[in-house]
Write an enzyme that holds these catalytic residues in place. Structure first.
Site, PDB file in Angstrom:
ATOM      1  N   LYS A 156       0.803  -1.222   0.000  1.00  0.00           N
ATOM      2  CA  LYS A 156       0.000   0.000   0.000  1.00  0.00           C
ATOM      3  C   LYS A 156       0.839   1.277   0.000  1.00  0.00           C
ATOM      4  O   LYS A 156       0.371   2.333  -0.437  1.00  0.00           O
ATOM      5  CB  LYS A 156      -0.942   0.001   1.203  1.00  0.00           C
ATOM      6  CG  LYS A 156      -2.083  -1.000   1.098  1.00  0.00           C
ATOM      7  CD  LYS A 156      -3.170  -0.508   0.159  1.00  0.00           C
ATOM      8  CE  LYS A 156      -4.427  -1.359   0.265  1.00  0.00           C
ATOM      9  NZ  LYS A 156      -5.499  -0.852  -0.622  1.00  0.00           N
ATOM     10  N   SER A 172       0.857  -9.959  -0.247  1.00  0.00           N
ATOM     11  CA  SER A 172       0.666  -8.509  -0.307  1.00  0.00           C
ATOM     12  C   SER A 172       0.889  -7.774   0.996  1.00  0.00           C
ATOM     13  O   SER A 172       1.123  -6.560   0.969  1.00  0.00           O
ATOM     14  CB  SER A 172      -0.731  -8.205  -0.837  1.00  0.00           C
ATOM     15  OG  SER A 172      -1.706  -8.789  -0.001  1.00  0.00           O
TER      16      SER A 172
END
Lengths: 350, 350
Positions: free
Chosen positions: A66, A322
């Site tokens: 992110k 992720s």
């Protein structure tokens, strides 16, 4: 005016980012984001009978991909507007990404987070210097609260995924995967991407379409939150049924983003859904064999692979891990449960 | 006859490996061992005020650096002798390294392991196809048992560290560190190496002496098992006091190896000892921030750094995370304890 520019204000509806936007994002991120390696595990390769290249965004600054999108997006805010700060809403990883990126760029940040977000994500977001406002997931709208803050303070809203600047930033992950796989002489048959709102998935798909068009890109989601998978099947955006549960807290978006889905509909080969039990088994495999700390939402691609929902035999594929922001207790419980699940499955598999 | 050759039989006392032996080992290991990346964490750099390059041998085949030495050593056994197999004694990481290397080379392996070794290490060793013989740490001699097996079967003993073939193999870790740091334009002021019997430390020191002679190499050990540190101070090999305790199961060697110490005495800048509490804090930092699973013995260098036993301010240093084979329960307990220790220390540090 290039496509990226349309996302910096509240003007006309933003347009999809191009591959050039991903390259621009990579320039902005140079020296700021970690170029995470592409790892290979002989044990995993042997288990699935193929070649698996692992992109561990758990090693990224803030512990998830992110940071890429957040830093790129905030960098695109005009200098004058930066003084009024940024505001974001997030269950945790986007919160940390925005907080860390804003701090690096000297921009004040307010993050609206659910009160039941993992403690590690709330603590880290505060640790990066952001102001955290907690809201009740059941009774309040985080978007409304963020918009109220933006209206009062003039802060720019940094959306979690449906924004070309965010998508282009996440796309740098795919850019690196394509380049690193090429360096390894490993043409990719498939790429599996962890999918919530679709920012990482669409960004990676844009990069792969340009650099490795033969690679089939799949979105992987938790069961019950497989809105992208079902939307791809039907060709139009559908929402998840209310009342679903999953411990993949990072991937609980209600519906695909408008912009992300417009990319994903065109570029993805399909979607895959995994159960929480399959995710726990993947977290356990990551612990025992890969030696990586992976949060539930970060483990869905590995889960799909280990559960046999992807046939890797004789294939070369890449997958994203992720994020790794998980409370120690949750992690330990999932690893213990996953080890039990793996042990139970072994006689059946062999 | 080069120096490596003397270690393949039971002939004259083995001589120290040279840098050329490390290069030969790297050739043998090409495509077999994982070239682990050199990772960098902006959060860690900020915390210590320097640049820290992390060599995560937790990502190595079998979860520790031990595969390097084992594969190199077994490769050096003449073809005819390989049929009689190999035998090793180890608390776990060397066991797994030998078992996996032997399996790859088609050599039968018997491993003598303490009955109280971490379950994950025993299970993995069996998983690689080796025969495991458990012994009681308090009442039996593992060396004697291994020698008995060798005498009965003609198997070659693969010693855990005091062997030039093992040392040269472990030295490929240092070779990679030196080359990777050079690629990053990061001349190393220091290298911290996890130290048990001294195989990894001496191998890395040989590589650094050739490729980066300005780098000061330190051996890091658990308190109570800082035999190398004390031996370096006195200039002669000393043993640890009996009755010491540490949960760093991989680093509990009684005394420096004869051959490893002859290298370390000449090439090391010194030794550092860390407490179990400092190790737990490092394991917690690895979990929360680096997202790497590190076993107690693998975390001693990070512990030394985080505890301020090394002054990294303005410096560039590399450190090894030498292994990640830890039972989930032990890991969860250490992380929880480490988080508490970090939280308690914070007011004092700030």
């Amino acid at each position: 005016m290039n496509s990226s520019m349309t996302s910096t204000g509240d003007g006309p509806r933003a347009t999809r980012p191009s591959f050039a936007d991903v390259l621009s994002a990579a320039e902005r991120l140079a020296g700021k984001a970690v170029v995470t390696p592409l790892l290979e595990s002989p044990a995993l390769n042997a288990q699935v009978g193929g070649r698996v290249l692992i992109k561990p965004e758990v090693l990224q600054r803030t512990g998830s991909f992110k940071f890429r999108g957040a830093y790129n997006r905030i960098s695109m805010i005009p200098e004058a507007a930066r003084r009024s700060g940024v505001v974001a809403y997030s269950s945790g990883n986007h919160a940390q990404g925005v907080a860390a990126a804003a701090a690096l760029l000297g921009v004040p940040a307010t993050i609206v987070m659910p009160a039941d977000a993992p403690q590690i994500k709330i603590a880290n977001t505060r640790g990066y210097g952001a102001t955290v406002e907690l809201y009740e997931r059941a009774s309040e709208s985080r978007e409304a609260r963020a918009e109220q803050i933006a209206a009062e303070t003039g802060a720019t809203i940094v959306r979690p995924y449906d924004d070309p600047g965010i998508m282009a930033g996440q796309g740098t992950c795919g850019l690196e995967i394509a380049r690193q796989a090429a360096q390894l002489n490993a043409p990719l048959d498939m790429l599996l991407v962890c999918c919530g709102g679709g920012g990482l998935t669409s960004g990676c798909a844009i990069a792969m379409a340009e650099l490795s068009p033969r690679t089939k890109v799949y979105a992987v989601e938790p069961e019950g939150f497989d809105d992208t998978r079902r939307s791809l099947e039907g060709g139009t955006r559908v929402a998840n049924e209310p009342g679903q549960q999953s411990f993949c807290d990072a991937l609980l978006s209600p519906t695909p983003g408008e912009l992300t889905f417009s990319v994903n509909r065109e570029l993805l080969a399909g979607g895959i859904a995994v159960s929480d039990a399959e995710v726990a088994a993947a977290m356990a495999f990551a612990f025992t064999t890969l030696k990586l700390v992976v949060e539930p939402g970060g483990a869905v691609c590995l889960a799909a692979l280990l559960a046999g929902k992807v046939n890797a035999r004789g294939k070369t594929l890449a997958l994203t891990l992720s994020g790794g922001n998980v409370d120690p207790g949750t992690h330990a419980e999932a690893v213990a449960a996953g080890i039990a699940i793996i042990a139970e499955a072994r006689p059946r598999l062999s």
